[in-house]
Write a protein that holds these residues in place. Structure first.
Motif, short mmCIF file in Angstrom:
data_model
loop_
_atom_site.label_atom_id
_atom_site.label_comp_id
_atom_site.label_asym_id
_atom_site.label_seq_id
_atom_site.Cartn_x
_atom_site.Cartn_y
_atom_site.Cartn_z
N VAL A 7 -1.04 -12.78 -28.83
CA VAL A 7 0.23 -12.11 -28.57
C VAL A 7 0.89 -11.84 -29.91
O VAL A 7 1.01 -12.74 -30.75
CB VAL A 7 1.14 -13.00 -27.70
CG1 VAL A 7 2.51 -12.36 -27.54
CG2 VAL A 7 0.51 -13.26 -26.35
N ILE A 8 1.31 -10.61 -30.13
CA ILE A 8 2.00 -10.23 -31.36
C ILE A 8 3.41 -9.80 -30.98
O ILE A 8 3.60 -8.97 -30.09
CB ILE A 8 1.29 -9.06 -32.08
CG1 ILE A 8 -0.16 -9.37 -32.35
CG2 ILE A 8 2.05 -8.66 -33.33
CD1 ILE A 8 -0.45 -10.17 -33.55
N GLY A 13 7.96 -1.61 -33.87
CA GLY A 13 6.56 -1.30 -34.11
C GLY A 13 5.92 -2.05 -35.26
O GLY A 13 4.73 -1.90 -35.52
N THR A 14 6.70 -2.88 -35.97
CA THR A 14 6.16 -3.65 -37.09
C THR A 14 5.96 -5.10 -36.65
O THR A 14 6.92 -5.74 -36.19
CB THR A 14 7.14 -3.62 -38.28
OG1 THR A 14 7.35 -2.26 -38.65
CG2 THR A 14 6.58 -4.38 -39.47
N PRO A 15 4.75 -5.63 -36.75
CA PRO A 15 4.51 -7.02 -36.36
C PRO A 15 5.36 -7.98 -37.19
O PRO A 15 5.46 -7.84 -38.40
CB PRO A 15 3.03 -7.23 -36.66
CG PRO A 15 2.44 -5.88 -36.77
CD PRO A 15 3.54 -4.98 -37.24
N VAL A 16 6.04 -8.93 -36.51
CA VAL A 16 6.87 -9.90 -37.21
C VAL A 16 6.46 -11.34 -36.91
O VAL A 16 6.80 -12.24 -37.67
CB VAL A 16 8.37 -9.71 -36.89
CG1 VAL A 16 8.87 -8.39 -37.45
CG2 VAL A 16 8.63 -9.80 -35.41
#
Length: 58
Positions: A7-8, A13-16
């Motif tokens: 899970v991301i 839209g930017t993975p944190v």
């Protein structure tokens, strides 16, 4: 995650973040394993110099 799927978490839209499972395993500890690797100065408990004490007060 429990089933093995990744899970991301993203923001705009930017993975944190990527949560990972908590493991309950603790590393084994060995009393005395650092013997001879650590030294404590003889003046360890001596009062600090005035100049250093003043830095804490500011």
């Amino acid at each position: 995650m429990k089933e093995g799927r990744e899970v991301i978490i993203a923001k705009a839209g930017t993975p944190v973040a990527r949560p990972v499972p908590i493991t309950s395993e603790k590393p084994e500890r060995y009393p005395g394993s650092a013997k001879g690797q650590i030294t404590i100065a003889l003046d360890f408990n001596a009062p600090l110099p005035e100049a250093i004490l003043k830095e804490f007060e500011e």
